[in-house]
Design an enzyme around this catalytic site. Structure first.
Site, PDB file in Angstrom:
ATOM      1  N   HIS A  55      38.724  28.992  33.035  1.00  0.00           N
ATOM      2  CA  HIS A  55      37.838  29.012  34.481  1.00  0.00           C
ATOM      3  C   HIS A  55      38.173  30.257  35.089  1.00  0.00           C
ATOM      4  O   HIS A  55      39.291  30.874  34.897  1.00  0.00           O
ATOM      5  CB  HIS A  55      38.123  27.635  35.353  1.00  0.00           C
ATOM      6  N   GLU A  57      39.234  30.731  38.318  1.00  0.00           N
ATOM      7  CA  GLU A  57      40.569  30.445  39.022  1.00  0.00           C
ATOM      8  C   GLU A  57      41.707  30.796  38.089  1.00  0.00           C
ATOM      9  O   GLU A  57      42.691  31.308  38.530  1.00  0.00           O
ATOM     10  CB  GLU A  57      40.403  29.430  39.787  1.00  0.00           C
ATOM     11  N   CYS A  85      37.545  23.072  40.749  1.00  0.00           N
ATOM     12  CA  CYS A  85      37.537  21.693  39.825  1.00  0.00           C
ATOM     13  C   CYS A  85      39.072  21.255  40.227  1.00  0.00           C
ATOM     14  O   CYS A  85      39.835  21.910  40.636  1.00  0.00           O
ATOM     15  CB  CYS A  85      37.355  21.798  38.512  1.00  0.00           C
ATOM     16  N   CYS A  88      41.519  23.616  38.728  1.00  0.00           N
ATOM     17  CA  CYS A  88      41.775  24.749  39.377  1.00  0.00           C
ATOM     18  C   CYS A  88      42.304  24.667  40.739  1.00  0.00           C
ATOM     19  O   CYS A  88      43.056  25.461  41.377  1.00  0.00           O
ATOM     20  CB  CYS A  88      40.400  25.657  39.493  1.00  0.00           C
TER      21      CYS A  88
END
Length: 156
Positions: A55, A57, A85, A88
């Protein structure tokens, strides 16, 4: 939130568009120091890296952790194109970042992408995750949600 926050969210949205053009999911983030300098960018690379943990992040925090001390990161803001999410949000906490500002909310995202695939839905707001930590992380958002929504339209 101020004009600078809006400017940085727009930058994260632009990078999310780039992520989408690169064949990945349309998510991105930037790390900004307390003087207002963009010190890192993070782009989603889940598809091209064949890594479900890649992801935006996570990619950014991996770079930041190797480059900066936690004292510095605690004074920084991470601007994300979409609400982080659970994974993250936890990485933002453990990475030591002091402030989070996000564009598209989870609810706004699910309005576009749906929740039909229950295997990919872990619907816990990032505020809930970050509020349970022993360190204060300021959370602001959604910000410019209509603009943040555009990069997702037609993708899902």
């Amino acid at each position: 939130m101020n004009d600078e926050d809006r400017q940085f969210i727009r930058k994260a949205i632009q990078i999310a568009q780039r992520s989408k053009q690169n064949g990945n999911l349309p998510f991105a983030c930037i790390l900004v120091d307390q003087e207002g300098n963009v010190v890192l960018e993070g782009e989603n690379s889940v598809i091209t890296d064949k890594d479900s943990l890649a992801h935006a992040e996570i990619n950014l925090i991996r770079k930041a952790s190797g480059k900066f001390e936690k004292e510095f990161l605690n004074q920084c803001t991470i601007y994300t194109s979409g609400e982080p999410c659970v994974m993250c949000a936890a990485a933002i906490f453990w990475g030591g970042i002091g402030r989070l500002v996000y564009g598209l909310s989870k609810d706004g995202f699910y309005q576009i992408a749906g929740k039909e695939d229950g295997a990919t839905v872990l619907d816990i707001p990032c505020r809930e995750i970050l509020n349970r930590g022993g360190r204060d992380v300021k959370v602001e958002g959604p910000l410019l949600e209509d603009e943040a929504r555009v990069v997702h339209q037609g993708f899902w």
